[in-house]
Design a protein around this motif. Structure first.
Motif, PDB file in Angstrom:
ATOM      1  N   VAL A 124       0.853  -1.194   0.000  1.00 38.62           N
ATOM      2  CA  VAL A 124       0.000   0.000   0.000  1.00 38.62           C
ATOM      3  C   VAL A 124       0.887   1.241   0.000  1.00 38.62           C
ATOM      4  N   ILE A 125       0.744   2.057  -1.041  1.00 40.36           N
ATOM      5  CA  ILE A 125       1.409   3.368  -1.105  1.00 40.36           C
ATOM      6  C   ILE A 125       0.368   4.419  -0.735  1.00 40.36           C
ATOM      7  N   THR A 126       0.631   5.159   0.314  1.00 44.46           N
ATOM      8  CA  THR A 126      -0.328   6.161   0.794  1.00 44.46           C
ATOM      9  C   THR A 126       0.309   7.536   0.735  1.00 44.46           C
ATOM     10  N   CYS A 127      -0.341   8.477   0.071  1.00 44.73           N
ATOM     11  CA  CYS A 127       0.164   9.841  -0.100  1.00 44.73           C
ATOM     12  C   CYS A 127      -0.591  10.785   0.832  1.00 44.73           C
ATOM     13  N   ARG A 128       0.150  11.629   1.488  1.00 43.56           N
ATOM     14  CA  ARG A 128      -0.451  12.583   2.427  1.00 43.56           C
ATOM     15  C   ARG A 128      -1.008  13.792   1.691  1.00 43.56           C
ATOM     16  N   GLY A 129      -2.064  14.369   2.251  1.00 45.91           N
ATOM     17  CA  GLY A 129      -2.672  15.557   1.667  1.00 45.91           C
ATOM     18  C   GLY A 129      -2.028  16.841   2.159  1.00 45.91           C
ATOM     19  N   THR A 130      -2.721  17.942   1.925  1.00 47.52           N
ATOM     20  CA  THR A 130      -2.191  19.268   2.253  1.00 47.52           C
ATOM     21  C   THR A 130      -2.188  19.487   3.758  1.00 47.52           C
ATOM     22  N   ILE A 131      -1.004  19.789   4.301  1.00 48.45           N
ATOM     23  CA  ILE A 131      -0.910  20.077   5.732  1.00 48.45           C
ATOM     24  C   ILE A 131       0.168  21.112   6.031  1.00 48.45           C
ATOM     25  N   SER A 132       0.932  21.533   5.021  1.00 51.12           N
ATOM     26  CA  SER A 132       2.023  22.482   5.220  1.00 51.12           C
ATOM     27  C   SER A 132       1.935  23.586   4.185  1.00 51.12           C
ATOM     28  N   LEU A 133       2.727  24.647   4.370  1.00 51.39           N
ATOM     29  CA  LEU A 133       2.758  25.739   3.404  1.00 51.39           C
ATOM     30  C   LEU A 133       3.269  25.262   2.048  1.00 51.39           C
ATOM     31  N   ALA A 134       4.230  24.338   2.060  1.00 51.86           N
ATOM     32  CA  ALA A 134       4.737  23.807   0.794  1.00 51.86           C
ATOM     33  C   ALA A 134       3.629  23.091   0.027  1.00 51.86           C
ATOM     34  N   ASP A 135       2.779  22.355   0.737  1.00 49.93           N
ATOM     35  CA  ASP A 135       1.653  21.690   0.078  1.00 49.93           C
ATOM     36  C   ASP A 135       0.683  22.709  -0.508  1.00 49.93           C
ATOM     37  N   CYS A 136       0.451  23.803   0.212  1.00 46.26           N
ATOM     38  CA  CYS A 136      -0.450  24.847  -0.298  1.00 46.26           C
ATOM     39  C   CYS A 136       0.101  25.468  -1.578  1.00 46.26           C
ATOM     40  N   VAL A 137       1.413  25.665  -1.632  1.00 50.42           N
ATOM     41  CA  VAL A 137       2.023  26.203  -2.849  1.00 50.42           C
ATOM     42  C   VAL A 137       1.839  25.229  -4.009  1.00 50.42           C
ATOM     43  N   THR A 138       1.993  23.935  -3.747  1.00 46.64           N
ATOM     44  CA  THR A 138       1.764  22.933  -4.790  1.00 46.64           C
ATOM     45  C   THR A 138       0.326  22.973  -5.282  1.00 46.64           C
ATOM     46  N   ASP A 139      -0.634  23.107  -4.360  1.00 44.45           N
ATOM     47  CA  ASP A 139      -2.043  23.194  -4.753  1.00 44.45           C
ATOM     48  C   ASP A 139      -2.323  24.434  -5.590  1.00 44.45           C
ATOM     49  N   ALA A 140      -1.685  25.556  -5.218  1.00 45.11           N
ATOM     50  CA  ALA A 140      -1.996  26.826  -5.879  1.00 45.11           C
ATOM     51  C   ALA A 140      -1.426  26.914  -7.284  1.00 45.11           C
ATOM     52  N   ALA A 141      -0.430  26.110  -7.609  1.00 40.76           N
ATOM     53  CA  ALA A 141       0.101  26.089  -8.977  1.00 40.76           C
ATOM     54  C   ALA A 141      -0.846  25.273  -9.848  1.00 40.76           C
ATOM     55  N   ALA A 142      -2.035  25.832 -10.073  1.00 43.47           N
ATOM     56  CA  ALA A 142      -3.160  25.064 -10.627  1.00 43.47           C
ATOM     57  C   ALA A 142      -3.296  25.178 -12.130  1.00 43.47           C
ATOM     58  N   GLY A 143      -2.288  25.679 -12.809  1.00 41.36           N
ATOM     59  CA  GLY A 143      -2.387  25.779 -14.257  1.00 41.36           C
ATOM     60  C   GLY A 143      -2.394  24.412 -14.919  1.00 41.36           C
ATOM     61  N   GLY A 144      -3.157  24.269 -15.995  1.00 43.11           N
ATOM     62  CA  GLY A 144      -3.217  23.000 -16.707  1.00 43.11           C
ATOM     63  C   GLY A 144      -1.976  22.767 -17.559  1.00 43.11           C
ATOM     64  N   LYS A 145      -1.478  21.539 -17.520  1.00 41.57           N
ATOM     65  CA  LYS A 145      -0.327  21.148 -18.329  1.00 41.57           C
ATOM     66  C   LYS A 145      -0.694  19.936 -19.182  1.00 41.57           C
ATOM     67  N   THR A 146      -0.071  19.830 -20.344  1.00 40.93           N
ATOM     68  CA  THR A 146      -0.284  18.676 -21.212  1.00 40.93           C
ATOM     69  C   THR A 146       0.686  17.575 -20.812  1.00 40.93           C
ATOM     70  N   TRP A 147       0.148  16.393 -20.606  1.00 45.02           N
ATOM     71  CA  TRP A 147       0.939  15.269 -20.124  1.00 45.02           C
ATOM     72  C   TRP A 147       0.529  14.025 -20.899  1.00 45.02           C
ATOM     73  N   THR A 148       1.498  13.194 -21.226  1.00 46.54           N
ATOM     74  CA  THR A 148       1.200  11.946 -21.927  1.00 46.54           C
ATOM     75  C   THR A 148       0.824  10.884 -20.907  1.00 46.54           C
ATOM     76  N   LEU A 149      -0.455  10.587 -20.821  1.00 48.08           N
ATOM     77  CA  LEU A 149      -0.947   9.597 -19.866  1.00 48.08           C
ATOM     78  C   LEU A 149      -0.665   8.196 -20.402  1.00 48.08           C
ATOM     79  N   PRO A 150       0.101   7.378 -19.664  1.00 47.06           N
ATOM     80  CA  PRO A 150       0.416   6.026 -20.155  1.00 47.06           C
ATOM     81  C   PRO A 150      -0.848   5.225 -20.447  1.00 47.06           C
ATOM     82  N   GLY A 151      -0.902   4.648 -21.642  1.00 42.80           N
ATOM     83  CA  GLY A 151      -2.047   3.851 -22.042  1.00 42.80           C
ATOM     84  C   GLY A 151      -3.210   4.643 -22.579  1.00 42.80           C
ATOM     85  N   HIS A 152      -3.107   5.977 -22.593  1.00 45.86           N
ATOM     86  CA  HIS A 152      -4.221   6.807 -23.058  1.00 45.86           C
ATOM     87  C   HIS A 152      -3.794   7.804 -24.116  1.00 45.86           C
ATOM     88  N   GLY A 153      -2.712   8.548 -23.848  1.00 43.57           N
ATOM     89  CA  GLY A 153      -2.276   9.575 -24.782  1.00 43.57           C
ATOM     90  C   GLY A 153      -2.225  10.934 -24.110  1.00 43.57           C
TER      91      GLY A 153
END
Length: 642
Positions: A377-406
């Motif tokens: 089981v890999i468990t990822c923690r949610g937002t609890i620090s200022l660094a996490d808030c900065v990650t959340d706020a960088a909400a611009g959409g990016k193009t990404w190649t999704l494996p198995g989809h495109g």
């Protein structure tokens, strides 16, 4: 000039600049000031009476009495100014400041009275404090009232300075809707975010992107914070009215599935109740929610259990069965490991790797071996620090190649954090060591909030090597575009509780809410103070402003139409609280809130294209509340027989 007043509405323009309040905000500040001055008036009257009582018959202290009498008169004059300012500010709707023409003259008069107050304060401090040779029989008794008056005047002046500082707008000298104001707005957000640079280390382009996003949401309109609060109440009133009309039009559907939740009236309101074949899904959610609780470590344990959390951490045998090589970025006392062991409550889970410290571009996580279900089981923690808030706020959409989809559009900040998480795992060889120690185990990825989105992207990356991977995303934010989110149906299950704000809070949805706010402000005719008083009295505004509203075309570089639609991924389980006025169709009788607190439904993801306003939209997102709700759901009561 009339042209200048037209440009600067509804924000207040006084002394040659704009301030961070409107002409109709003095109803609230005036009531507070009037209450303070009333108390101040009583104190001055008591002090005047005390000095008159203890003065000597030979030397009557006329200058002291004169000072107190003038202070009393100035206080009465201040009260009159505040009362007139309240009456002038209470007139007209929010977007018509021309209905409040007396506010500015009264403010200038109020400034003159404050200048007199400051002069009296200086006189009382310099003249009366050092020399109180008044011929009083008891000097300390005469000194105390004067000292109390002067000290109280200092307190009032200090509160006034704090008010001025709060209302000051650094961009108030610039003309509204000009390029210089727009540039200044972005630069001001950069300066504000620059304070976080001392605490959070991030690349410069991250701060630039966040500043642009904040400018898109809060710049470009001459509005103040109280305008936004009133507009949110107006938009919420519209949603409640739409729900009431939906109840009248489709009472059976509303009673069975819609309950009292207004997100369900947006788009397709169809939702599917749980069937007997869906029981394992709910059982899995109830099982893995303890992992996401444990991922938050000792901080969430102390928050959720303030009385017993410390005791549970102290009595946990942290040093037993703990391999030092497995710890990575935990604190010196291994508190996060102690929280993990306390939450698991059994020996069926072995902690293999722990990364407890997050930073921008990294997500805290742990890897455990669940011997009961034979899964890594890999468990990822949610937002609890200022660094996490900065990650959340960088909400611009990016193009990404999704494996198995495109190609797919994805939340940019979360994609960067997921790539950093994968680098950590590969650098330490976590999965290779885990499967070597526990051969034949499956792979499960889960997380909450920011961690849920990271878990989804991580499962997408790992799926080509692990086709049987499963992902359980609790309160996942808007993450992928429509086609990519549908692709995740085969291996991702998203769980949303009640009015949770985060699953719908994409940049596009925030800009749509901004458009609704502006539409409500332009068409509402109810004064702002009435809107807030209705909210304080637990009543919604009665004006149906939306019936006469004409939507304005959305144009410009910051229109919501220029942003991609991001949605929660996978199949979505929405746990809704039943309306006590509705009947429970799955049992055939009316049930109380205590008997049926929440009921799960399969919902279409486009129910989360828009933000649902509610008083519980933040509280419903908390991980401890998510765990409590899931543990309280009874499987037998949620099944609809076919």
């Amino acid at each position: 000039p009339r042209e200048l007043r037209a440009v600067w509405m509804p924000g207040l323009h006084v002394c040659g600049r704009r301030w961070r309040l409107a002409t109709d905000d003095f109803v609230f500040t005036g009531v507070i000031s009037a209450a303070l001055y009333t108390a101040w008036l009583i104190c001055i009257a008591i002090a005047l009476h005390e000095v008159r009582r203890v003065r000597s018959a030979d030397e009557p202290c006329n200058h002291v009495l004169a000072y107190l009498a003038i202070e009393l008169a100035v206080c009465v004059l201040s009260l009159l100014c505040e009362a007139m300012l309240i009456l002038a500010s209470a007139r007209g709707p929010i977007m018509k400041p021309e209905s409040r023409p007396l506010v500015r003259p009264l403010l200038y008069a109020r400034i003159a009275v404050i200048a007199v107050e400051i002069a009296m304060l200086v006189y009382g401090s310099i003249v009366l404090f050092p020399s109180l040779e008044c011929g009083l029989d008891d000097v300390p008794d005469a000194y105390r009232p004067i000292a109390a008056v002067v000290i109280g005047a200092y307190i009032l002046l200090g509160l006034r300075i704090v008010e001025w500082f709060w209302e000051y707008d650094s961009g108030g000298h610039l003309a509204h809707r000009t390029p210089s104001l727009q540039t200044h707005s972005v630069a001001r957000w950069r300066r504000r975010l620059g304070v976080l640079c001392c605490v959070v280390n991030a690349e410069g382009y991250v701060w630039e992107e966040i500043a642009e996003n904040l400018h898109c949401l809060f710049g470009g309109e001459d509005l103040v914070s109280s305008d936004l609060g009133a507009a949110l109440l107006l938009v919420h009133a519209k949603l409640k009215a739409d729900l009431a009309e939906a109840r009248k039009a489709q009472p059976a559907i509303v009673a069975d599935a819609l309950g009292r939740f207004h997100p369900l009236i947006m788009g397709d309101a169809a939702r599917t109740p749980f069937l007997p074949t869906d029981t394992p899904v709910l059982a899995d959610l109830q099982y893995y929610v303890r992992f996401i609780f444990a991922a938050y470590g000792w901080m969430l344990m102390l928050f959720a259990q303030p009385c017993t959390g410390c005791l549970r951490l102290a009595t946990c045998p942290c040093g037993l069965n703990w391999c030092p090589e497995a710890r990575h970025r935990d604190n010196c006392c291994s508190c996060n490991y102690a929280a993990f062991k306390a939450q698991m409550k059994n020996d069926d889970c072995d902690l293999l790797f722990l990364s407890a410290r997050s930073q921008v571009g990294r997500v805290a996580f742990f890897v455990a071996a669940d011997r009961r279900r034979k899964n890594i089981v890999i468990t990822c923690r949610g937002t609890i620090s200022l660094a996490d808030c900065v990650t959340d706020a960088a909400a611009g959409g990016k193009t990404w190649t999704l494996p198995g989809h495109g190609p797919a559009t994805v939340h940019g900040g979360i994609l960067t954090a997921t790539e950093g998480l994968l680098e950590d795992m590969e650098a330490h060889g976590v999965l290779q060591a885990a499967f070597a120690r526990f051969p034949g185990f499956g792979l499960v990825v889960c997380g909450h909030s920011l961690g849920a989105a990271a878990a989804v992207l991580l499962s997408c990356i790992l799926r080509p090597k692990h086709p049987g991977i499963k992902c359980f995303a609790f309160a996942s934010p808007a993450l992928l575009d429509e086609s990519a989110a549908a692709y995740c149906n085969a291996f991702v299950t998203t769980c949303v509780i009640g009015h949770d704000l985060v699953p719908a809070a994409s940049m596009r949805a925030l800009l749509v809410l901004r458009s609704d706010i502006l539409l409500a402000l332009r068409n509402a005719q109810t004064p702002k103070w009435r809107i807030f008083v209705s909210a304080l009295c637990c009543r919604r505004p009665t004006e149906r402003w939306w019936e006469k509203a004409e939507p304005t075309p959305e144009e410009g570089p910051h229109s919501y139409k220029n942003y991609p639609i991001l949605l929660p991924p996978g199949r979505i389980v929405h746990l809704l609280k039943e309306d006590p006025r509705s009947s429970c169709s799955c049992v055939g009788i009316r049930c109380s809130m205590a008997d049926r607190p929440y009921t799960p439904y399969w919902v279409p993801r486009h129910n989360f294209e828009r933000i649902s306003l509610s008083g519980r939209m933040v509280w419903d997102h908390f991980p401890d509340f998510t765990a409590t709700v899931l543990k309280g759901v009874r499987l037998a009561d949620c099944i609809t027989e076919v």
